[in-house]
Design an enzyme around this catalytic site. Structure first.
Site, short mmCIF file in Angstrom:
data_model
loop_
_atom_site.label_atom_id
_atom_site.label_comp_id
_atom_site.label_asym_id
_atom_site.label_seq_id
_atom_site.Cartn_x
_atom_site.Cartn_y
_atom_site.Cartn_z
N SER A 40 3.44 -2.63 10.32
CA SER A 40 4.89 -2.72 10.55
C SER A 40 5.50 -4.06 10.12
O SER A 40 6.42 -4.55 10.78
CB SER A 40 5.22 -2.41 12.01
OG SER A 40 4.87 -1.08 12.31
N LYS A 60 0.11 4.29 -0.21
CA LYS A 60 -0.50 5.49 0.39
C LYS A 60 -0.26 6.72 -0.51
O LYS A 60 -0.19 6.55 -1.73
CB LYS A 60 0.04 5.72 1.81
CG LYS A 60 -0.01 4.45 2.65
CD LYS A 60 0.21 4.70 4.10
CE LYS A 60 0.31 3.39 4.83
NZ LYS A 60 0.21 3.54 6.25
N GLU A 92 -5.40 -5.06 10.66
CA GLU A 92 -4.37 -4.04 10.85
C GLU A 92 -4.63 -3.26 12.14
O GLU A 92 -5.40 -2.28 12.13
CB GLU A 92 -4.36 -3.06 9.67
CG GLU A 92 -4.09 -3.71 8.33
CD GLU A 92 -3.50 -2.70 7.37
OE1 GLU A 92 -2.39 -2.95 6.89
OE2 GLU A 92 -4.12 -1.66 7.12
N GLU A 101 -6.72 4.55 8.04
CA GLU A 101 -6.45 5.98 7.85
C GLU A 101 -7.68 6.69 7.30
O GLU A 101 -7.91 7.86 7.60
CB GLU A 101 -5.21 6.16 6.94
CG GLU A 101 -3.94 5.86 7.72
CD GLU A 101 -2.76 5.40 6.88
OE1 GLU A 101 -2.79 5.53 5.65
OE2 GLU A 101 -1.80 4.88 7.50
N HIS A 127 -9.45 1.14 4.89
CA HIS A 127 -8.17 1.33 5.58
C HIS A 127 -8.40 2.24 6.80
O HIS A 127 -9.18 3.19 6.74
CB HIS A 127 -7.13 1.94 4.64
CG HIS A 127 -5.75 1.87 5.21
ND1 HIS A 127 -5.31 2.75 6.17
CD2 HIS A 127 -4.74 1.01 4.99
CE1 HIS A 127 -4.07 2.44 6.50
NE2 HIS A 127 -3.70 1.38 5.80
N GLY A 155 2.80 1.72 10.87
CA GLY A 155 3.85 2.72 10.75
C GLY A 155 4.57 3.03 12.05
O GLY A 155 5.29 4.03 12.14
N ASN A 174 0.87 -1.18 0.00
CA ASN A 174 0.00 0.00 0.00
C ASN A 174 0.91 1.23 0.00
O ASN A 174 1.51 1.54 1.02
CB ASN A 174 -0.89 -0.03 1.25
CG ASN A 174 -1.67 1.25 1.44
OD1 ASN A 174 -1.78 2.07 0.51
ND2 ASN A 174 -2.21 1.45 2.63
C1 PEP Z 1 -0.76 0.01 6.10
O1 PEP Z 1 -0.86 1.22 6.04
O2 PEP Z 1 -1.63 -0.70 5.57
C2 PEP Z 1 0.39 -0.56 6.80
C3 PEP Z 1 0.34 -1.80 7.15
O3 PEP Z 1 1.44 0.29 7.04
P1 PEP Z 1 2.90 -0.11 7.65
O4 PEP Z 1 3.31 -1.41 7.00
O5 PEP Z 1 3.78 1.01 7.26
O6 PEP Z 1 2.73 -0.27 9.10
#
Ligand code: PEP
Length: 252
Positions: free
Chosen positions: A209, A12, A164, A95, A93, A170, A10
């Protein structure tokens, strides 16, 4: 790993034409890795170019609108991203849920539109740190998923769920293997209750992460069928070790 693992990146709000080479790089390197389904979900502005640069590679969108069309300035629909060449989209997601206030009902509508358009769909769920600390994460995510799942009589075959935890995205923090296993088991229960035997084809990905250094441990957890990867999907040198770890897990 029981199913062919699925590793999706992803990007973003990162990436312009200058980064197209990273997509081609991943597409070429994954051509011979049949054990893993690999995708990159890029900004909408890059979809057509990415598909042209890497034909045959799975390019996805990061979101679609919850209505099929209309007066929604700046938004893109399921049919639009499909028309641009996407074969996949993320919906729900965190976010977007957290920063833009997207509701479970909207996420469900998005998933239905995506599936109707023939797009593979990654539906994200996950709890905040505050919820985790109350000890209610399993119930919260179970309810969130139940309310976000498409209302279809049979199981949507092209659906994946991404668990998630918001506090792991992140941040470099990852839940314990036991917590991931318990959450994936709860998600599987909800899927089975909703779709019966058809739920067996739905993958449950972990996201938050994931890196080359922890991917093998994450893929070894019962019930993990792949990963949704944010930061580490931007550079092939960070992303490919995760794909290789999935390939190794698939062979186990
Ligand atoms: C995400 O935004 O879907 C995600 C898993 O981000 P990260 O791997 O950077 O934690």
């Amino acid at each position: 790993m029981a199913k062919r693992p699925f590793v999706a990146g992803n990007w973003k709000m990162h990436g312009t034409r200058a980064e197209l080479g990273n997509i081609t790089h991943v597409s070429i390197e994954t051509e011979t890795i049949d054990e893993v389904l690999v995708a990159l979900c890029v900004p909408a502005t890059l979809i057509t170019r990415a598909v042209a640069a890497s034909p045959g590679f799975l390019i996805g969108a990061q979101d679609i609108h919850h209505e099929p069309k209309g007066a929604f300035t700046g938004s893109v629909s399921a049919q639009m991203v499909k028309d641009a060449g996407a074969k996949l989209t993320i919906v729900g997601h965190s976010e977007r849920r957290e920063l833009l206030g997207e509701t479970n009902a909207q996420v469900r509508a998005k998933a239905e539109l995506a599936i109707d358009a023939g797009l593979k769909t990654i539906l994200c769920v996950g709890e905040s740190l505050a919820v985790r600390e109350t000890g209610q994460a399993l119930n919260f995510v179970g309810d969130q998923l139940d309310a976000s799942l498409p209302d279809m009589v049979t199981a949507p075959i092209h659906l994946s769920i991404a668990y998630e935890p918001i506090w792991a995205i992140g941040t470099g923090k990852v839940p314990s293997a036991g917590d991931i296993e318990a959450m994936h088991a709860r998600i599987r229960e909800v899927l089975e209750r909703r779709y019966g035997e058809g739920a067996a084809s739905i993958r449950i990905l972990y996201g938050g992460s994931v890196k080359g250094s922890n991917a093998a441990d994450i893929f070894a957890i019962d019930g993990v069928d792949g990963a949704l990867v944010g930061g580490a999907s931007l550079a092939p040198d960070d992303f490919m070790p995760i794909v290789h770890a999935a390939a190794a897990a698939a062979k186990d």
